[in-house]
Design a protein around this motif. Structure first.
Motif, PDB file in Angstrom:
ATOM      1  N   UNK A  38      15.446  14.920  20.797  1.00 13.95           N
ATOM      2  CA  UNK A  38      15.328  14.040  21.554  1.00 13.95           C
ATOM      3  C   UNK A  38      15.665  13.653  23.123  1.00 13.95           C
ATOM      4  N   UNK A  39      15.226  14.180  24.332  1.00 11.56           N
ATOM      5  CA  UNK A  39      16.397  13.775  25.281  1.00 11.56           C
ATOM      6  C   UNK A  39      16.408  15.235  26.397  1.00 11.56           C
ATOM      7  N   UNK A  40      15.984  16.243  25.293  1.00 14.41           N
ATOM      8  CA  UNK A  40      15.927  17.448  25.355  1.00 14.41           C
ATOM      9  C   UNK A  40      14.798  18.336  26.162  1.00 14.41           C
ATOM     10  N   UNK A  41      15.244  19.235  26.544  1.00 13.47           N
ATOM     11  CA  UNK A  41      13.900  20.479  27.329  1.00 13.47           C
ATOM     12  C   UNK A  41      14.140  21.338  25.874  1.00 13.47           C
ATOM     13  N   UNK A  42      12.858  21.357  24.673  1.00 15.11           N
ATOM     14  CA  UNK A  42      12.449  22.450  24.214  1.00 15.11           C
ATOM     15  C   UNK A  42      11.575  23.419  24.412  1.00 15.11           C
TER      16      UNK A  42
END
Length: 196
Positions: free
Chosen positions: A72-76
């Protein structure tokens, strides 16, 4: 919201019945990123309607349960791969290069192996190919593939999606790309730190 997303494979775009309004900012961001989808990532195209993806579940290298929402909250960049898939194996060094270049607190390549038989085979492949920067994740039941297929996002291999949880999709990829290229790095960098 997802920054951008892509799915390798075959098939047309399909949206949720209602076109999830919470996903609209992701579609807006995709439009801003569109000029960067050229060269080695030219097949990455814009979606015209948002789609909420499922919270994919799989395991880490130690067999602990993981979900896409753990990022959550990170670009993956989520890559579904298998050792029996020749394009998948060819693509892994490029994904390793992308992880090496941009991996950190804001971005990660999450490569999920879906081999259903010998659990050592994918680990051995990564070791023999000297792919040490990618985290190892697996789903020996290939349910992540089925979950994406159920929403029209996985009809072939390799399958890839990218963005920021909560799983809102705004991009589609119809063929493999060179993810270690300058074109891909510029696109991913812009997705992590979007243009105004």
């Amino acid at each position: 919201m997802i920054g951008f997303a892509g799915i390798y494979g075959v098939g047309g775009l399909r949206q949720n019945a209602s076109g999830d309004a919470a996903c609209r900012p992701a579609v807006d961001l995709a439009r801003k990123l569109a000029p960067l989808a050229h060269g080695e990532v030219a097949a990455l195209t814009m979606a015209t309607a948002p789609l909420r993806l499922p919270d994919l579940a799989f395991e880490d290298a130690e067999g602990r349960p993981k979900k896409l929402s753990d990022w959550r909250g990170r670009t993956v960049l989520v890559n579904l791969w298998a050792t029996w898939c020749v394009p998948c194996r060819k693509e892994m060094p490029a994904l390793e290069s992308l992880q090496t270049s941009l991996g950190g607190p804001d971005f990660e390549v999450v490569a999920v192996n879906i081999d259903t038989r010998d659990p050592q085979k994918p680990k051995n492949f990564l070791k023999e190919a000297n792919l040490t920067r990618l985290g190892y994740y697996s789903d020996q039941k290939a349910k992540v593939f089925q979950d994406l297929k159920a929403v029209g996002r996985a009809l072939g291999m390799p399958t890839l999606g990218a963005g920021r949880w909560p799983g809102l999709r705004d991009r589609y990829h119809c063929r493999p790309a060179e993810w270690g290229s300058d074109d891909a790095i510029k696109l991913i960098t812009a997705a992590v730190k979007p243009p105004n």
